[in-house]
Motif scaffolding. Structure first.
Motif, short mmCIF file in Angstrom:
data_model
loop_
_atom_site.label_atom_id
_atom_site.label_comp_id
_atom_site.label_asym_id
_atom_site.label_seq_id
_atom_site.Cartn_x
_atom_site.Cartn_y
_atom_site.Cartn_z
N GLY A 132 0.89 -1.24 0.05
CA GLY A 132 0.05 0.26 -0.02
C GLY A 132 0.94 1.44 -0.10
N ARG A 133 1.95 1.40 0.58
CA ARG A 133 2.65 2.41 0.68
C ARG A 133 3.54 2.41 -0.70
N ALA A 134 4.11 1.35 -1.05
CA ALA A 134 4.60 1.29 -2.60
C ALA A 134 3.54 2.10 -3.59
N MET A 135 2.24 1.77 -3.39
CA MET A 135 1.51 2.24 -4.39
C MET A 135 1.30 3.61 -4.40
N VAL A 136 1.46 4.27 -2.97
CA VAL A 136 1.43 5.73 -2.77
C VAL A 136 2.53 6.18 -3.21
N ASP A 137 3.83 5.79 -2.84
CA ASP A 137 5.03 6.19 -3.57
C ASP A 137 4.76 6.29 -5.21
N LEU A 138 4.41 5.32 -5.84
CA LEU A 138 4.17 5.37 -7.26
C LEU A 138 3.48 6.46 -7.61
N TYR A 139 2.21 6.87 -6.80
CA TYR A 139 1.41 7.87 -7.19
C TYR A 139 2.04 9.11 -6.79
N CYS A 140 3.14 9.39 -5.93
CA CYS A 140 3.73 10.56 -5.68
C CYS A 140 4.77 10.45 -6.88
#
Length: 464
Positions: A132-140
């Protein structure tokens, strides 16, 4: 197994000329556009990000297919319309899918369906939190520069199930068993997060916990970016409102009508109905009112905006609550709050065109992982700007995506994912492998020739 040398039955002749069709064409593929998605994935690095969150329990000396390779294969399958892992039984031999994995057409076959299923059941709750954090990092990482302000649209969607899946629950409104997913997109359509949960309305405690984790991950990348949260009345509660205020987060939520709120607009409703009745031919009459009030459970009164609309079917009133200090009521309702409706279109693209509702695994952790796989496929089709395939390559890569690589004023820039798939991915090709190159012979009559040249020209080439 069917014999590919046997002709297909039932084909009518062309006059006196018979038609003979066999599945004996050799090294052919019906999905040559997958190679374009390969270029997108290499720049976004979605598979590497997700694989980096997993601990591989296998013996390194016996590994044939790496975790990133299997995740990439699965996402490419989903993007190409093969959401069922059983399709890997045939696609693992496909020459184009092999090339998309960095393997020659004559090289080893890709992962089988049982192998992919074992990977889907591999993550534990801690690994899923890291994903989940990796997907947020991808978004950013999809932004060319740190934005001053972002808008996050929270919405829930029902996912019917037909088995004994963990977390499933009967929902009376939908009259079925299923999940009630929480999905988050930003105002431009970028995918941010997805949470698998039972099919019931989320409580304030649950929403607050999701907000805390999500905002912590975003703040890690952007400490000073302003954040506005939009959602319907499901997310409007005292715990959520107080948390947003305490953490410096702007919000604009729908509010369920109540007798307390309706007392403020009784006169406005009557006068609006009179205006419509006086000139019904001019169409509906819409008016707005702003006041401060709140539910008895709220810790303080809030800014409430009422929208009153009168038409042939009577009067309709909606309420929203916000902590935004500026802006006219009409602008805040129509131009800010109502735009959250675009999130429903993004959910449609994710669920209908990319089959994100294929949550048929028994374990809840496996189904949550599937949501991330389908989210990865969404990023391949949508795209964005990226820092590179992994943190070790921090350079930014502009327009690393299928749809965002289209010319801004073309119809392709707003095309649905299923249209992009049918026109740009489902292109037949004959694959010829030679000593120094691999040639793909595409249909001469393909109508997608021009746009494919444009897209590949706009996706920056990786340095080799």
């Amino acid at each position: 197994m069917d014999d590919p040398t046997l002709p297909l039955p039932g084909l009518s002749p062309l006059g006196r000329t018979s038609i003979v069709a066999r599945f004996d064409g050799g090294s052919l593929s019906s999905d040559s556009g997958v190679l374009v998605l390969r270029e997108v994935e290499k720049r976004l690095g979605v598979a590497d990000r997700l694989a980096g969150c997993l601990d591989d329990p296998r013996n390194p000396d016996l590994i044939v297919h790496g975790l990133a390779d299997m995740i990439r294969f699965r996402m490419l399958m989903i993007a190409a319309g093969y959401e069922d892992a059983n399709d890997a039984a045939a696609l693992r031999h496909d020459p184009v899918f092999k090339m998309a994995q960095g393997t020659l057409p004559s090289g080893r076959d890709l992962a089988s369906q049982p192998t992919l299923s074992r990977v889907e059941n591999l993550p534990d709750p801690r690994a899923l939190l890291r994903m989940g954090r990796a997907m947020v990092d991808l978004y950013c990482a999809s932004f060319a520069k740190v934005p001053k302000r972002i808008v996050l649209d929270f919405d829930d969607t029902f996912d019917a199930v037909h088995g004994g899946q963990q977390l499933r629950l009967f929902n009376g409104h939908h009259d079925n068993y299923g999940f009630q997913l929480i999905v988050v997109f930003d105002g431009d359509g970028r995918f941010v997060a997805a949470v698998l949960r039972p099919a019931k309305r989320p409580s304030g405690v649950e929403i607050r916990a999701h907000l805390r984790r999500l905002l912590r991950a975003i703040r890690t990348n952007w400490p000073k970016t302003d954040i506005l949260i939009r959602a319907d009345s499901h997310y409007c509660g005292p715990l959520v409102i107080d948390w947003c205020r305490a953490n410096g987060v702007d919000f604009i939520f729908g509010v369920a009508p109540s007798s307390t709120l309706r007392k403020h607009i009784e006169t406005l409703e009557a006068s609006t109905a009179e205006r419509f009745n006086a000139a019904p031919g001019k169409g509906k009459v819409r008016r707005f009112k702003e006041f401060h009030d709140g539910a008895g459970s709220w810790s303080r009164v809030e800014r409430i905006i009422a929208r009153v609309e009168a038409g042939d079917q009577g009067t309709d009133t909606r309420f929203i609550v916000t902590n935004l200090s500026g802006g006219k009521p009409k602008v805040l309702y129509q131009d800010v709050y109502c735009r959250r409706g675009c999130a429903e279109n993004h959910i449609k693209s994710w669920k209908t065109h990319l089959a994100a509702d294929r949550t048929s695994c028994t374990k809840a952790t496996a189904n949550q992982f599937r949501l991330f796989l389908h989210a990865g496929a969404y990023w391949l089709m949508w795209g964005g700007e990226s820092k590179g395939p992994c943190p070790a390559k921090p350079e930014r890569v502009a327009n690393a995506g299928l749809r965002v690589s289209m010319p801004k004023r073309s119809i392709w820039r707003v095309a649905q994912f299923d249209t992009l798939r049918l026109r740009l991915i489902k292109i037949a090709a004959r694959v010829v492998e030679m000593k120094t190159q691999v040639r793909l012979h595409l249909p001469t009559t393909s109508p997608a020739q021009t746009i494919l040249r444009v897209v590949l020209g706009r996706i920056p080439r990786l340095a080799t």
